[in-house]
Scaffold this active site. Sequence first.
Site, mmCIF file in Angstrom:
data_model
loop_
_atom_site.group_PDB
_atom_site.id
_atom_site.type_symbol
_atom_site.label_atom_id
_atom_site.label_comp_id
_atom_site.label_asym_id
_atom_site.label_seq_id
_atom_site.Cartn_x
_atom_site.Cartn_y
_atom_site.Cartn_z
ATOM 1 N N HIS A 11 0.983 -1.278 -0.466
ATOM 2 C CA HIS A 11 0.264 -0.464 -0.131
ATOM 3 C C HIS A 11 0.458 1.176 -0.083
ATOM 4 C CE1 HIS A 11 -2.417 3.294 2.462
ATOM 5 N NE2 HIS A 11 -3.828 2.994 1.252
ATOM 6 N N GLU A 38 1.320 -0.781 -5.155
ATOM 7 C CA GLU A 38 0.202 0.593 -5.817
ATOM 8 C C GLU A 38 0.751 1.399 -5.975
ATOM 9 O OE1 GLU A 38 -2.109 2.019 -2.316
ATOM 10 O OE2 GLU A 38 -3.834 2.376 -3.029
ATOM 11 N N ASP A 40 -1.204 5.680 -6.315
ATOM 12 C CA ASP A 40 -2.162 6.564 -6.413
ATOM 13 C C ASP A 40 -2.202 7.355 -7.588
ATOM 14 O OD1 ASP A 40 -4.155 6.013 -4.585
ATOM 15 O OD2 ASP A 40 -2.066 5.973 -3.022
ATOM 16 N N HIS A 53 -0.540 10.241 -3.225
ATOM 17 C CA HIS A 53 -2.533 9.851 -2.601
ATOM 18 C C HIS A 53 -3.206 11.050 -3.039
ATOM 19 C CE1 HIS A 53 -5.600 9.183 -0.052
ATOM 20 N NE2 HIS A 53 -5.260 8.260 -0.231
ATOM 21 N N GLU A 144 -4.385 3.531 -9.184
ATOM 22 C CA GLU A 144 -5.272 3.033 -8.623
ATOM 23 C C GLU A 144 -5.939 5.234 -9.500
ATOM 24 O OE1 GLU A 144 -7.358 4.083 -4.869
ATOM 25 O OE2 GLU A 144 -8.174 5.179 -4.953
HETATM 26 CA CA CA Z 1 -4.597 3.845 -3.543
#
Ligand code: CA
Length: 317
Positions: A11, A38, A40, A53, A144
């Site tokens: 994460h 991950e 973002d 993020h 994401e």
């Molecule tokens: Ca995320």
Amino acid sequence: MADSQTLVIAHRGASGYLPEHTLEAKAYAHALGADYIEQDLVATRDDQVIVIHDIHLDRVTNVASLYPGRHRDDGHYYARDFDLAEIQALASGERRGNDGETAAFPNRYPVGFGPFRIPTLREEIKLIQGLNQATGRIVGIYPEIKNPAWHRAEGVDLSSLVIDQLHDFGYRTKSDPVFLQCFDDAEVRRIRHDLGCPLKLVQLIGENSWDQADTNYDVLKTPEGLQEVARTVDGVGAWIQHLVDTAGVDGQPVSTGFVKSAHEAGLVVHPYTFQVEQIGPGFESLPEMIAWFVDTLGVDGVFTDFPDLALEGLGRT
Ligand code: CA
């Protein structure tokens, strides 16, 4: 699902040890043994895709001191108001809390200890693919799309930019090591059905009170909602609290039935976020907690800031 390995998803990288979304945190996640890392994603003024993020730069950079006055009326400095070159001149680092100054996680990497900067999606994919080649271990990516409706109102189609870049880097089919995720259900449908994206897709499920998207999660997380979601996506990224009820008489969490419903709909379940700062009642350590979610609930992957502790919980160390 049951016949495949439970995935360890780093994460924001190995963000328990190095500042979130820095290339250093991503390299460390790779080294620790994460299966997926991950990203973002947010767009800059010149339509470059960066890994951060928040749509704001405030919490993880020195933007206020480098570019004083360039905030909007709400006081926030938006990545969308800066060109990539300006953003890459910023020092980034460990996340600060609500006061904007002290550490969000006091026991993690110190705030203000550089040198770090905000990477682009291209830079990060190159790093991961380079490490994949050098180590012979294929680690996937887990991008994401942040706030797609907001981005469109700002004049940029973030999803299309991202999908094009993924295609350029060879992520083109459902079997490629990528999960594309988003909180906005209308955007997830658009990505699949209008943009024709063939990649594995994950619908993130939050709480309506978080104001993440114009999506009704109360409906979406019901068995019927999950059946509907499964017409579009391959999996769901759900909040830990959607999976368990911690009000059990002995303090042990009790399944809400969410994972069972999702599996019945044919969806994999990747709950977020396993952190040492948030060990649930009934557990003494993060590995113990993760082991319970895997063994008792049958989750298919875990988002964690601590990939090494997740691997320990899975007995993979
Ligand atoms: Ca995320």
